[in-house]
Design a protein around this motif. Structure first.
Motif, PDB file in Angstrom:
ATOM      1  N   ILE A   5       0.788  -1.182   0.044  1.00 23.12           N
ATOM      2  CA  ILE A   5       0.019   0.093  -0.086  1.00 23.12           C
ATOM      3  C   ILE A   5       0.821   1.311   0.051  1.00 23.12           C
ATOM      4  CG2 ILE A   5      -2.223  -1.081   0.929  1.00 23.12           C
ATOM      5  CD1 ILE A   5      -1.260  -0.065   3.743  1.00 23.12           C
ATOM      6  N   GLY A   6       2.092   1.254   0.207  1.00 21.85           N
ATOM      7  CA  GLY A   6       3.018   2.253  -0.148  1.00 21.85           C
ATOM      8  C   GLY A   6       3.274   3.182   1.142  1.00 21.85           C
ATOM      9  N   THR A   7       2.385   2.816   2.195  1.00 24.50           N
ATOM     10  CA  THR A   7       2.576   4.026   3.432  1.00 24.50           C
ATOM     11  C   THR A   7       4.003   3.970   3.905  1.00 24.50           C
ATOM     12  OG1 THR A   7       0.255   3.339   3.847  1.00 24.50           O
ATOM     13  CG2 THR A   7       1.800   4.295   5.783  1.00 24.50           C
ATOM     14  N   ILE A   8       4.406   5.026   4.055  1.00 24.17           N
ATOM     15  CA  ILE A   8       5.616   5.552   4.780  1.00 24.17           C
ATOM     16  C   ILE A   8       5.628   5.457   6.364  1.00 24.17           C
ATOM     17  CG2 ILE A   8       7.593   7.026   4.850  1.00 24.17           C
ATOM     18  CD1 ILE A   8       7.103   7.639   1.749  1.00 24.17           C
ATOM     19  N   GLU A   9       6.156   4.870   7.202  1.00 27.23           N
ATOM     20  CA  GLU A   9       6.017   4.799   8.499  1.00 27.23           C
ATOM     21  C   GLU A   9       6.836   5.740   9.118  1.00 27.23           C
ATOM     22  OE1 GLU A   9       3.960   2.934   9.620  1.00 27.23           O
ATOM     23  OE2 GLU A   9       3.282   1.548   8.120  1.00 27.23           O
ATOM     24  N   PRO A  10       6.597   6.243  10.541  1.00 28.70           N
ATOM     25  CA  PRO A  10       7.281   7.193  10.990  1.00 28.70           C
ATOM     26  C   PRO A  10       8.426   6.749  11.800  1.00 28.70           C
ATOM     27  CG  PRO A  10       5.406   6.623  12.053  1.00 28.70           C
ATOM     28  CD  PRO A  10       5.417   5.842  11.191  1.00 28.70           C
ATOM     29  N   ILE A  11       9.374   6.140  10.871  1.00 28.28           N
ATOM     30  CA  ILE A  11      10.462   5.455  11.478  1.00 28.28           C
ATOM     31  C   ILE A  11      11.684   6.303  12.404  1.00 28.28           C
ATOM     32  CG2 ILE A  11      10.648   3.325  10.285  1.00 28.28           C
ATOM     33  CD1 ILE A  11      13.064   4.596   8.693  1.00 28.28           C
ATOM     34  N   GLU A  12      11.357   7.686  12.114  1.00 26.20           N
ATOM     35  CA  GLU A  12      12.362   8.468  12.866  1.00 26.20           C
ATOM     36  C   GLU A  12      11.949   8.559  14.271  1.00 26.20           C
ATOM     37  OE1 GLU A  12      11.308   9.668   9.915  1.00 26.20           O
ATOM     38  OE2 GLU A  12      13.217   9.546   8.619  1.00 26.20           O
ATOM     39  N   GLU A  13      10.608   8.835  14.381  1.00 21.85           N
ATOM     40  CA  GLU A  13       9.933   8.890  15.767  1.00 21.85           C
ATOM     41  C   GLU A  13      10.196   7.588  16.371  1.00 21.85           C
ATOM     42  OE1 GLU A  13       6.105  10.726  14.981  1.00 21.85           O
ATOM     43  OE2 GLU A  13       5.992  10.603  17.190  1.00 21.85           O
ATOM     44  N   ILE A  14       9.899   6.456  15.638  1.00 24.48           N
ATOM     45  CA  ILE A  14      10.091   5.062  16.479  1.00 24.48           C
ATOM     46  C   ILE A  14      11.529   4.531  16.725  1.00 24.48           C
ATOM     47  CG2 ILE A  14       9.666   2.519  15.942  1.00 24.48           C
ATOM     48  CD1 ILE A  14       7.347   3.377  14.167  1.00 24.48           C
ATOM     49  N   SER A  15      12.468   5.046  15.980  1.00 25.28           N
ATOM     50  CA  SER A  15      13.862   4.780  16.264  1.00 25.28           C
ATOM     51  C   SER A  15      14.280   5.658  17.432  1.00 25.28           C
ATOM     52  CB  SER A  15      14.775   5.081  15.119  1.00 25.28           C
ATOM     53  OG  SER A  15      14.842   6.604  14.621  1.00 25.28           O
ATOM     54  N   LYS A  16      13.706   6.867  17.686  1.00 27.59           N
ATOM     55  CA  LYS A  16      14.103   7.729  18.825  1.00 27.59           C
ATOM     56  C   LYS A  16      13.575   6.976  19.999  1.00 27.59           C
ATOM     57  CE  LYS A  16      14.303  12.343  16.750  1.00 27.59           C
ATOM     58  NZ  LYS A  16      13.288  13.376  16.611  1.00 27.59           N
ATOM     59  N   ILE A  17      12.305   6.446  20.039  1.00 25.55           N
ATOM     60  CA  ILE A  17      11.916   5.909  21.154  1.00 25.55           C
ATOM     61  C   ILE A  17      12.713   4.639  21.422  1.00 25.55           C
ATOM     62  CG2 ILE A  17       9.742   4.633  21.669  1.00 25.55           C
ATOM     63  CD1 ILE A  17       8.040   6.428  20.179  1.00 25.55           C
ATOM     64  N   CYS A  18      13.045   3.792  20.488  1.00 24.28           N
ATOM     65  CA  CYS A  18      14.029   2.589  20.812  1.00 24.28           C
ATOM     66  C   CYS A  18      14.999   2.929  21.265  1.00 24.28           C
ATOM     67  CB  CYS A  18      14.079   1.786  19.493  1.00 24.28           C
ATOM     68  SG  CYS A  18      12.627   1.218  18.802  1.00 24.28           S
TER      69      CYS A  18
END
Ligand SMILES: Cc1ncc(COP(=O)(O)O)c(C=O)c1O
Length: 382
Positions: free
Chosen positions: A153-166
């Protein structure tokens, strides 16, 4: 009849410049980089140069790149390698329900070997909520794996935010960037592991990489001759790696302009297709891959659509039954809340480097007629 390829999320044609760069590594510079003679050292130099080019492009160190056979292997090494190297700390992994099977199936396998996995739900656009990641992290969590963009479906995930949380929790973060590497910018800052495949980027099939940040504790999955710093044994696919590096070089200078061009083409395609009654766009309206358009059509089946489009000279794909060799509809479309029937009527048009305005015009000319004819024949109603 002209044949229009609109299935670039499945694979891309190898660029002629990539082919040209690879050729001499089959018949002239065919050495094994592990050999100390001249022809072996030529191959070693090519391997080092390729690694250097790709590392620079990603903004990482050369020793942080492990060449693999593609996205599936990279995802497997990331998940299993982290699981087995860190099981003294904990046995919990977090991922999402819409990951590629190259992530989901290793997770299921790890569950059979004593690990526990949380599969996060997504919203109706396919977005993972970073707060859900934050809430799911436990004392025994060792890894979070969320894809950069979804292949269906091409959706781009908020990985910057998620990676900061990790990072804040001291948990490793892996992302499957198979659909985004070389297509949209990647901020690697807080990412610990990242998977890439060359064949989604006009490079050859059977080659990819796993980025592993220095200091990350990881076990190899393949054991043998100790290539790739012991992380991926097996004689390196030199021709493939040289082709991969050439593909990166070609993509590098055009990312911004190609994003702009494809986004405009994609939006024209979406506007046009949505004129057809009883259909809608799947995935996020804005946060989506520049080349991805995914639709659901009521009352028809995706595979019939794909077959009729093919007969009309257009290569596309569907997330429904026949194409995936299973009777189940796509797990991604189910996760965004589509019913079985709705998921079965899906069509993915994935634009790429060679698609033009005329290609989009042609699709918009033939698709409404195909949909209308299939609906007339459909046992599903209407
Ligand atoms: C998101 C994603 N991950 C992993 C893969 C697997 O990559 P490969 O075909 O290189 O094994 C694909 C390929 O379709 C993909 O789209």
């Amino acid at each position: 009849m002209k044949y229009i390829y609109m299935d670039h999320a499945a694979t891309t044609p190898v660029d002629p410049k990539v082919m040209a760069a690879m050729t001499e590594f089959f018949d002239k510079k065919y050495g094994n980089p592990g050999s100390i003679h001249k022809i072996g050292q030529e191959a070693k130099t090519a391997l080092n140069d390729s690694r250097n080019k790709i590392a620079k492009f990603l903004g990482v160190k050369e020793n942080e790149i492990i060449f693999t056979s593609g996205g599936t292997e990279s995802d497997n090494i990331a998940l299993k390698g982290i699981a087995f190297a860190n099981n003294d700390k904990g046995k919990h992994i977090i991922t999402s329900k819409i990951e590629h099977h190259a992530v989901l199936h290793p997770c299921e396998w790890l569950e059979k070997h004593g690990f526990s996995v949380t599969y996060l739900s997504v919203d109706k656009h396919g977005l993972v909520n970073p707060k859900d990641v934050d809430n799911a992290i436990r004392k025994d969590t060792i890894l979070v794996s969320i894809m950069h963009a979804n292949n269906e479906i091409g959706t781009i995930e908020p990985i910057e935010e998620i990676s900061k949380i990790c990072k804040r929790h001291g948990v490793y973060f892996h992302t499957d960037a198979v659909q985004t590497f070389g297509h949209i910018p990647i901020d690697i800052k807080n990412i610990d592991l990242l998977s890439v495949s060359a064949h989604k980027l006009y490079g050859p099939k059977g080659v990819g990489l796993l980025f592993v940040r220095d200091g990350v504790k990881i076990e190899p999955v393949l054991h043998g001759g100790g290539q790739e710093n012991g992380m991926r044994s097996g004689t390196e696919n030199i021709a493939g790696i040289v082709g991969f590096a050439k593909a990166v070089e070609l993509a590098k200078d055009n990312i911004k302009s190609e994003m702009k061009r494809l986004t405009a083409l994609r939006d024209k395609l979406i506007r046009g297709v949505l004129q057809i009654p009883d259909c809608w766009l799947n995935g996020h309206p804005e946060k989506r891959l520049p080349g991805n358009a995914n639709f659901s059509f009521k009352y028809i089946e995706g595979e019939s659509l794909v077959l009729y489009l093919d007969m009309n000279g257009i290569a596309a794909s569907t997330g429904s039954a026949c194409s995936t060799k299973s009777l189940k509809p796509s797990h991604v479309l189910s996760a965004i809340g589509l019913s079985h029937e709705e998921a079965h009527g899906s069509l993915r048009l994935a634009l790429g480097r060679h698609n033009t305005d005329e290609d989009v015009d042609y699709v918009l000319k033939v698709l409404p007629g195909i949909v209308s004819n299939l609906r007339k024949m459909s046992p599903l109603g209407k």
